[in-house]
Design a protein around this motif. Sequence first.
Motif, PDB file in Angstrom:
ATOM      1  N   LYS A  33      43.142  43.376  36.258  1.00 44.53           N
ATOM      2  CA  LYS A  33      42.732  43.292  37.660  1.00 44.53           C
ATOM      3  C   LYS A  33      41.593  42.280  37.769  1.00 44.53           C
ATOM      4  CE  LYS A  33      41.913  47.762  38.305  1.00 44.53           C
ATOM      5  NZ  LYS A  33      41.695  49.073  38.955  1.00 44.53           N
ATOM      6  N   LYS A  34      41.404  41.773  38.954  1.00 43.42           N
ATOM      7  CA  LYS A  34      40.300  40.861  39.229  1.00 43.42           C
ATOM      8  C   LYS A  34      39.495  41.459  40.365  1.00 43.42           C
ATOM      9  CE  LYS A  34      42.323  36.860  37.347  1.00 43.42           C
ATOM     10  NZ  LYS A  34      41.641  35.926  36.590  1.00 43.42           N
ATOM     11  N   PRO A  35      38.239  41.824  40.159  1.00 45.83           N
ATOM     12  CA  PRO A  35      37.482  41.647  38.928  1.00 45.83           C
ATOM     13  C   PRO A  35      38.012  42.542  37.816  1.00 45.83           C
ATOM     14  CG  PRO A  35      36.217  42.952  40.487  1.00 45.83           C
ATOM     15  CD  PRO A  35      37.459  42.510  41.193  1.00 45.83           C
ATOM     16  N   ARG A  36      37.620  42.224  36.607  1.00 45.24           N
ATOM     17  CA  ARG A  36      38.178  42.889  35.418  1.00 45.24           C
ATOM     18  C   ARG A  36      37.571  44.291  35.221  1.00 45.24           C
ATOM     19  NH1 ARG A  36      37.279  41.564  29.318  1.00 45.24           N
ATOM     20  NH2 ARG A  36      38.836  42.956  28.465  1.00 45.24           N
ATOM     21  N   ASP A  37      38.033  45.208  36.043  1.00 45.81           N
ATOM     22  CA  ASP A  37      37.594  46.598  35.906  1.00 45.81           C
ATOM     23  C   ASP A  37      38.749  47.503  35.499  1.00 45.81           C
ATOM     24  OD1 ASP A  37      39.053  46.677  38.253  1.00 45.81           O
ATOM     25  OD2 ASP A  37      37.467  47.595  39.451  1.00 45.81           O
ATOM     26  N   GLY A  38      39.861  46.892  35.070  1.00 43.76           N
ATOM     27  CA  GLY A  38      41.036  47.636  34.651  1.00 43.76           C
ATOM     28  C   GLY A  38      42.251  46.725  34.648  1.00 43.76           C
ATOM     29  N   GLY A  39      43.421  47.330  34.784  1.00 44.87           N
ATOM     30  CA  GLY A  39      44.659  46.565  34.766  1.00 44.87           C
ATOM     31  C   GLY A  39      45.740  47.268  35.559  1.00 44.87           C
ATOM     32  N   VAL A  40      46.864  46.584  35.709  1.00 50.84           N
ATOM     33  CA  VAL A  40      48.008  47.106  36.451  1.00 50.84           C
ATOM     34  C   VAL A  40      49.256  46.912  35.606  1.00 50.84           C
ATOM     35  CG1 VAL A  40      49.418  46.861  38.524  1.00 50.84           C
ATOM     36  CG2 VAL A  40      46.938  46.607  38.677  1.00 50.84           C
TER      37      VAL A  40
ATOM     38  N   GLY B 229      32.662  45.962  26.593  1.00 50.44           N
ATOM     39  CA  GLY B 229      32.522  45.781  25.151  1.00 50.44           C
ATOM     40  C   GLY B 229      33.397  46.754  24.378  1.00 50.44           C
ATOM     41  N   ALA B 230      33.434  47.999  24.827  1.00 47.67           N
ATOM     42  CA  ALA B 230      34.289  49.002  24.181  1.00 47.67           C
ATOM     43  C   ALA B 230      35.760  48.665  24.390  1.00 47.67           C
ATOM     44  CB  ALA B 230      33.972  50.396  24.724  1.00 47.67           C
ATOM     45  N   VAL B 231      36.101  48.227  25.609  1.00 50.74           N
ATOM     46  CA  VAL B 231      37.486  47.844  25.917  1.00 50.74           C
ATOM     47  C   VAL B 231      37.907  46.674  25.029  1.00 50.74           C
ATOM     48  CG1 VAL B 231      38.963  46.822  27.698  1.00 50.74           C
ATOM     49  CG2 VAL B 231      37.421  48.720  28.289  1.00 50.74           C
ATOM     50  N   ASP B 232      37.065  45.658  24.954  1.00 53.38           N
ATOM     51  CA  ASP B 232      37.398  44.470  24.170  1.00 53.38           C
ATOM     52  C   ASP B 232      37.576  44.785  22.693  1.00 53.38           C
ATOM     53  OD1 ASP B 232      37.471  42.846  26.396  1.00 53.38           O
ATOM     54  OD2 ASP B 232      35.402  42.126  26.141  1.00 53.38           O
ATOM     55  N   ALA B 233      36.894  45.810  22.199  1.00 54.95           N
ATOM     56  CA  ALA B 233      36.992  46.165  20.780  1.00 54.95           C
ATOM     57  C   ALA B 233      38.386  46.663  20.406  1.00 54.95           C
ATOM     58  CB  ALA B 233      35.948  47.227  20.429  1.00 54.95           C
ATOM     59  N   VAL B 234      39.139  47.196  21.367  1.00 55.68           N
ATOM     60  CA  VAL B 234      40.501  47.680  21.077  1.00 55.68           C
ATOM     61  C   VAL B 234      41.566  46.932  21.884  1.00 55.68           C
ATOM     62  CG1 VAL B 234      39.749  49.976  20.340  1.00 55.68           C
ATOM     63  CG2 VAL B 234      40.344  49.574  22.730  1.00 55.68           C
ATOM     64  N   LEU B 235      41.171  45.809  22.505  1.00 58.18           N
ATOM     65  CA  LEU B 235      42.106  45.062  23.348  1.00 58.18           C
ATOM     66  C   LEU B 235      43.320  44.566  22.566  1.00 58.18           C
ATOM     67  CD1 LEU B 235      42.670  44.117  26.205  1.00 58.18           C
ATOM     68  CD2 LEU B 235      41.378  42.029  25.691  1.00 58.18           C
ATOM     69  N   ALA B 236      43.140  44.107  21.348  1.00 59.05           N
ATOM     70  CA  ALA B 236      44.281  43.616  20.550  1.00 59.05           C
ATOM     71  C   ALA B 236      45.278  44.750  20.305  1.00 59.05           C
ATOM     72  CB  ALA B 236      43.801  43.018  19.238  1.00 59.05           C
ATOM     73  N   ASP B 237      44.786  45.949  20.033  1.00 57.04           N
ATOM     74  CA  ASP B 237      45.672  47.103  19.841  1.00 57.04           C
ATOM     75  C   ASP B 237      46.399  47.446  21.137  1.00 57.04           C
ATOM     76  OD1 ASP B 237      44.867  47.320  17.189  1.00 57.04           O
ATOM     77  OD2 ASP B 237      43.311  48.787  17.654  1.00 57.04           O
TER      78      ASP B 237
ATOM     79  N   PHE C   8      57.385  52.419  38.952  1.00 58.71           N
ATOM     80  CA  PHE C   8      56.017  52.924  38.968  1.00 58.71           C
ATOM     81  C   PHE C   8      55.016  51.779  38.926  1.00 58.71           C
ATOM     82  CE2 PHE C   8      58.646  56.104  36.922  1.00 58.71           C
ATOM     83  CZ  PHE C   8      58.265  57.274  37.559  1.00 58.71           C
ATOM     84  N   ILE C   9      53.933  51.979  39.648  1.00 64.60           N
ATOM     85  CA  ILE C   9      52.750  51.140  39.521  1.00 64.60           C
ATOM     86  C   ILE C   9      51.716  51.993  38.808  1.00 64.60           C
ATOM     87  CG2 ILE C   9      50.903  49.915  40.707  1.00 64.60           C
ATOM     88  CD1 ILE C   9      52.901  49.607  43.071  1.00 64.60           C
ATOM     89  N   VAL C  10      51.214  51.501  37.684  1.00 61.03           N
ATOM     90  CA  VAL C  10      50.171  52.202  36.951  1.00 61.03           C
ATOM     91  C   VAL C  10      48.888  51.398  37.124  1.00 61.03           C
ATOM     92  CG1 VAL C  10      49.423  53.100  34.722  1.00 61.03           C
ATOM     93  CG2 VAL C  10      51.876  53.012  35.273  1.00 61.03           C
ATOM     94  N   ASN C  11      47.900  52.017  37.739  1.00 57.17           N
ATOM     95  CA  ASN C  11      46.611  51.388  37.986  1.00 57.17           C
ATOM     96  C   ASN C  11      45.600  51.966  37.005  1.00 57.17           C
ATOM     97  OD1 ASN C  11      44.507  49.959  39.294  1.00 57.17           O
ATOM     98  ND2 ASN C  11      44.053  51.756  40.545  1.00 57.17           N
ATOM     99  N   LEU C  12      45.172  51.136  36.045  1.00 58.51           N
ATOM    100  CA  LEU C  12      44.167  51.556  35.074  1.00 58.51           C
ATOM    101  C   LEU C  12      42.798  51.130  35.569  1.00 58.51           C
ATOM    102  CD1 LEU C  12      46.838  50.900  33.316  1.00 58.51           C
ATOM    103  CD2 LEU C  12      45.259  50.942  31.412  1.00 58.51           C
ATOM    104  N   THR C  13      41.836  52.036  35.490  1.00 58.47           N
ATOM    105  CA  THR C  13      40.447  51.718  35.813  1.00 58.47           C
ATOM    106  C   THR C  13      39.603  52.093  34.602  1.00 58.47           C
ATOM    107  OG1 THR C  13      40.843  52.188  38.149  1.00 58.47           O
ATOM    108  CG2 THR C  13      38.542  52.123  37.414  1.00 58.47           C
ATOM    109  N   TYR C  14      38.884  51.102  34.065  1.00 55.55           N
ATOM    110  CA  TYR C  14      38.055  51.369  32.892  1.00 55.55           C
ATOM    111  C   TYR C  14      36.924  52.322  33.258  1.00 55.55           C
ATOM    112  CZ  TYR C  14      40.338  47.144  31.127  1.00 55.55           C
ATOM    113  OH  TYR C  14      41.255  46.194  30.738  1.00 55.55           O
ATOM    114  N   ILE C  15      36.635  53.244  32.353  1.00 63.13           N
ATOM    115  CA  ILE C  15      35.530  54.180  32.560  1.00 63.13           C
ATOM    116  C   ILE C  15      34.490  54.036  31.448  1.00 63.13           C
ATOM    117  CG2 ILE C  15      36.818  55.779  34.001  1.00 63.13           C
ATOM    118  CD1 ILE C  15      37.360  57.509  31.554  1.00 63.13           C
ATOM    119  N   VAL C  16      34.612  52.951  30.681  1.00 61.86           N
ATOM    120  CA  VAL C  16      33.630  52.574  29.660  1.00 61.86           C
ATOM    121  C   VAL C  16      33.306  51.100  29.862  1.00 61.86           C
ATOM    122  CG1 VAL C  16      34.427  54.314  28.007  1.00 61.86           C
ATOM    123  CG2 VAL C  16      35.403  52.010  27.934  1.00 61.86           C
ATOM    124  N   ASP C  17      32.274  50.615  29.181  1.00 59.88           N
ATOM    125  CA  ASP C  17      31.904  49.210  29.352  1.00 59.88           C
ATOM    126  C   ASP C  17      32.935  48.286  28.707  1.00 59.88           C
ATOM    127  OD1 ASP C  17      30.958  48.311  26.564  1.00 59.88           O
ATOM    128  OD2 ASP C  17      29.759  50.123  26.880  1.00 59.88           O
TER     129      ASP C  17
END
Length: 95
Positions: free
Chosen positions: A41-48, A13-21, A2-11
């Motif tokens: 991803k680049k630009p940083r709008d999510g991850g894979v 700052g909110a993502v970074d607040a829980v990035l360690a978790d 599987f390829i899981v493509n995550l796209t952030y739907i919040v700013d």
Amino acid sequence: MFIVNLTYIVDLGAVDAVLADHVEWLKQCYGTGAFIASGPKKPRDGGVILARCSREKLDACLKADPFWQKGFARYDIIEFEPAMMASGLEKLLAK
């Protein structure tokens, strides 16, 4: 696989607040053998995430992601069966 493509739907700052978790969650999924690669991803709008497990195991892993639990990302999941790959990656084809 599987390829899981995550796209952030919040700013970010909110993502970074829980990035360690989120990173700790990723490590747990690697530990179970479900994930084989991941990154932003680049630009940083999510991850894979590249996952090698059953769909049921993948769904269980994703539901434990802090981003999922907080509703911070949309998850697009693509299933595929690798038929060819670069030399040295043959273990990915093994079931």
